[in-house]
Design a protein around this motif. Structure first.
Motif, short mmCIF file in Angstrom:
data_model
loop_
_atom_site.label_atom_id
_atom_site.label_comp_id
_atom_site.label_asym_id
_atom_site.label_seq_id
_atom_site.Cartn_x
_atom_site.Cartn_y
_atom_site.Cartn_z
N ARG A 45 0.86 -1.19 0.00
CA ARG A 45 0.00 0.00 0.00
C ARG A 45 0.89 1.24 0.00
NH1 ARG A 45 -5.14 0.12 3.97
NH2 ARG A 45 -5.27 -1.92 2.95
N GLU A 46 0.51 2.22 -0.83
CA GLU A 46 1.30 3.43 -0.93
C GLU A 46 0.44 4.67 -0.83
OE1 GLU A 46 3.19 3.53 -4.78
OE2 GLU A 46 1.30 3.75 -5.85
N LEU A 47 1.06 5.74 -0.37
CA LEU A 47 0.36 7.01 -0.26
C LEU A 47 0.07 7.59 -1.64
CD1 LEU A 47 1.09 9.93 2.11
CD2 LEU A 47 1.16 10.36 -0.34
N VAL A 48 -1.13 8.13 -1.80
CA VAL A 48 -1.48 8.86 -3.01
C VAL A 48 -1.50 10.36 -2.72
CG1 VAL A 48 -3.24 9.25 -4.77
CG2 VAL A 48 -2.83 6.93 -3.90
N ALA A 49 -2.29 10.76 -1.73
CA ALA A 49 -2.39 12.16 -1.37
C ALA A 49 -3.02 12.29 0.01
CB ALA A 49 -3.23 12.94 -2.38
N THR A 50 -2.61 13.32 0.74
CA THR A 50 -3.22 13.62 2.03
C THR A 50 -3.52 15.10 2.13
OG1 THR A 50 -1.08 13.93 3.11
CG2 THR A 50 -2.06 11.73 3.24
N ILE A 51 -4.49 15.43 2.98
CA ILE A 51 -4.86 16.82 3.21
C ILE A 51 -5.22 16.97 4.69
CG2 ILE A 51 -7.24 16.38 2.43
CD1 ILE A 51 -7.28 19.32 1.44
N THR A 52 -4.66 17.98 5.33
CA THR A 52 -4.95 18.20 6.75
C THR A 52 -6.21 19.06 6.89
OG1 THR A 52 -3.72 20.28 6.95
CG2 THR A 52 -2.46 18.22 7.15
N SER A 53 -6.69 19.15 8.12
CA SER A 53 -7.85 19.99 8.38
C SER A 53 -7.52 21.46 8.14
CB SER A 53 -8.36 19.77 9.80
OG SER A 53 -7.29 19.81 10.73
N GLY A 54 -6.24 21.79 8.07
CA GLY A 54 -5.82 23.14 7.73
C GLY A 54 -5.46 23.29 6.27
N ARG A 56 -3.32 21.64 4.36
CA ARG A 56 -1.97 21.35 3.88
C ARG A 56 -2.03 20.04 3.10
NH1 ARG A 56 2.46 22.16 8.51
NH2 ARG A 56 3.78 21.87 6.68
N ILE A 57 -1.45 20.04 1.91
CA ILE A 57 -1.61 18.93 0.97
C ILE A 57 -0.26 18.31 0.64
CG2 ILE A 57 -2.25 18.37 -1.41
CD1 ILE A 57 -4.49 20.43 -1.17
N ASN A 58 -0.30 17.00 0.48
CA ASN A 58 0.89 16.26 0.08
C ASN A 58 0.48 15.25 -0.99
OD1 ASN A 58 3.61 15.25 0.25
ND2 ASN A 58 2.82 13.51 1.40
N TYR A 59 1.26 15.17 -2.07
CA TYR A 59 1.00 14.23 -3.15
C TYR A 59 2.20 13.30 -3.36
CZ TYR A 59 -2.86 17.23 -4.77
OH TYR A 59 -4.02 17.97 -4.87
#
Length: 115
Positions: A45-54, A56-59
């Protein structure tokens, strides 16, 4: 008890688009990170994207410029807009909620990119 309910997977041709949604039912901690991970057959399993409640995004590098993650905090929902899909994007996509109180996974939704 909080649950994550995913929708939006399916079969699409290369170059096509899909939009995944994940809604968290129940009460969740205000400060949290929601995201999408994927697992292809025979792979981890690998990360695709995350987003915080503030917001902040990571791809992952492999999806930058093609996928867009967003969230609606009022609805406790996270979205993943996937454009220019490639066969290598084929996988089961899992929604994730990470907060100080809990870590949850959705049941997964299949995305297949094939002609």
């Amino acid at each position: 008890q909080v649950q994550l309910v995913e929708s939006g997977g399916g079969l699409v041709q290369p170059g096509g688009s899909l939009r995944l949604s994940c809604a968290a039912s129940g009460s969740i901690f205000v400060i949290n990170t929601m995201g999408w991970y994927r697992q292809a057959p025979g792979k981890q399993r690998e990360l695709v994207a995350t987003i915080t409640s503030g917001d902040r995004i990571n791809y992952a590098d492999s999806v930058k410029g093609r996928f867009t993650i967003s969230r609606d905090n009022a609805k406790n929902t996270v979205y993943l807009q996937m454009n220019s899909l490639k066969p290598e994007d084929t996988a089961v996509y899992y929604c994730n909620l990470n907060s100080p109180l809990t870590v949850l996974w959705g049941q997964g939704t299949q995305v297949t990119v094939s002609s």
